[in-house]
Design a protein around this motif. Structure first.
Motif, short mmCIF file in Angstrom:
data_model
loop_
_atom_site.label_atom_id
_atom_site.label_comp_id
_atom_site.label_asym_id
_atom_site.label_seq_id
_atom_site.Cartn_x
_atom_site.Cartn_y
_atom_site.Cartn_z
N GLY A 216 0.78 -1.22 0.00
CA GLY A 216 0.00 0.00 0.00
C GLY A 216 0.82 1.27 0.00
N ASP A 217 2.09 1.19 0.41
CA ASP A 217 2.93 2.38 0.41
C ASP A 217 3.79 2.48 -0.86
OD1 ASP A 217 4.49 0.21 1.06
OD2 ASP A 217 5.63 1.23 2.64
N TRP A 218 3.55 1.58 -1.82
CA TRP A 218 4.28 1.63 -3.09
C TRP A 218 3.56 2.56 -4.06
CZ3 TRP A 218 6.72 -3.45 -5.25
CH2 TRP A 218 7.43 -4.10 -4.23
N SER A 219 4.34 3.22 -4.89
CA SER A 219 3.77 4.01 -5.97
C SER A 219 3.65 3.14 -7.22
CB SER A 219 4.66 5.22 -6.29
OG SER A 219 5.88 4.79 -6.86
N LYS A 220 2.96 3.66 -8.20
CA LYS A 220 2.85 2.95 -9.48
C LYS A 220 4.23 2.74 -10.09
CE LYS A 220 0.11 3.28 -13.77
NZ LYS A 220 -0.84 4.15 -14.51
#
Length: 279
Positions: A216-220
């Motif tokens: 959930g804390d990853w970006s695209k």
């Protein structure tokens, strides 16, 4: 000079090679550890139900798929049935490949039939009774399988639907990243939420956008980088089956497809599921 347009066969073969990469065929159907030729099968896969050996999918007439018709090939992917009528075990991810379009199946076959045949026998599966009874797969299919081709969600855009198609059908991400019940069927309530019982007993992470137990804390961009290079946002790298999936397949996808995959995954509902070994 005028450029000579590619023939329909050449276009199908080129598309088929791309689909082969997206579908992860090389890593599963090549026995790298024992020096097996590409796509000639024999790679062992240990599961809770026994050890399965991938088949030879080169166009060898006797030990591969060289005698298969287009209908045989589509039936294998769409229905999980061999040309002789026997049912495949779902360790072959036909439940996901069934969602492919028929045209993609034909292009994949076109590429496979364009490569050099390799004569190579593969070992028989080492599966104990009663799981070794193929006819029981008919019951499994009634309970858990649908041969429905992917249907686009009309409330979503084309990029989201492309990402869903790649994840659900071609790349069959849920086959590894979704926990299974005692009969080996994916628990779709935990789609992509990870499992401690992945291929060869590997821990497979939760890739839903849960901030505590997933990504959930990853970006695209973080997810695209992982699929291209195997590097996580913390600069750790992936290992095992995921490394193979990236090295032999996913890193060859277009930026557009990888961005579509990342966008789709990060759009899903987060699922709290911490994956770990029981102590």
């Amino acid at each position: 000079m005028w450029a000579i347009p590619a023939s329909a066969d050449e276009v199908a073969i080129e598309r088929g090679e791309y689909l082969l990469r997206a579908a992860g065929c090389i890593s599963c159907h090549t026995d790298v550890k024992n020096g097996g030729p590409p796509l000639s099968g024999g790679r062992p896969l240990k599961t809770p139900f026994g050890t399965f050996y991938s088949p030879n999918i080169t166009p060898d007439q006797e030990t591969g798929i060289g005698a298969w018709t287009d209908e045989d090939f589509v039936r294998a992917l769409r229905d999980g049935v061999r040309p002789d009528g026997a049912h495949y075990f779902p360790v072959f991810p036909y439940p996901s490949y069934a969602r492919m379009t028929t045209s993609d199946m034909h292009d994949l076959k076109a590429y496979l039939f364009s490569i050099a045949p390799v004569r190579r026998e593969v070992p028989d599966h080492e599966v104990p009774f009663p799981f070794s009874w193929r006819f029981l797969q008919m019951v499994w299919k009634v309970l858990f399988f649908s041969s429905q081709e992917y249907v686009a969600d009309t409330e979503r855009g084309s990029e989201w639907n492309r990402g869903a198609y790649v994840v659900q059908a071609l790349a069959h991400c849920g086959e590894c990243h979704t926990p299974r019940n005692f009969l080996g069927a994916p628990n779709m309530d935990l789609f992509l939420a990870g499992t401690p019982d992945g291929p060869d007993g590997e821990l497979v992470p939760n890739i839903t956008p849960d901030s505590q137990t997933g990504i959930g804390d990853w970006s695209k961009g973080d997810l695209v980088q992982l699929l291209q290079s195997g590097l996580k946002p913390d600069f750790d790298d992936v290992q095992g089956s995921m490394y193979e999936a990236i090295e032999h397949g996913l890193k060859f996808l277009t930026d557009e497809d990888l961005e579509a995959v990342a966008g789709y995954i990060l759009s899903l509902d987060p699922i709290s599921n911490r994956v770990s070994r029981e102590k």
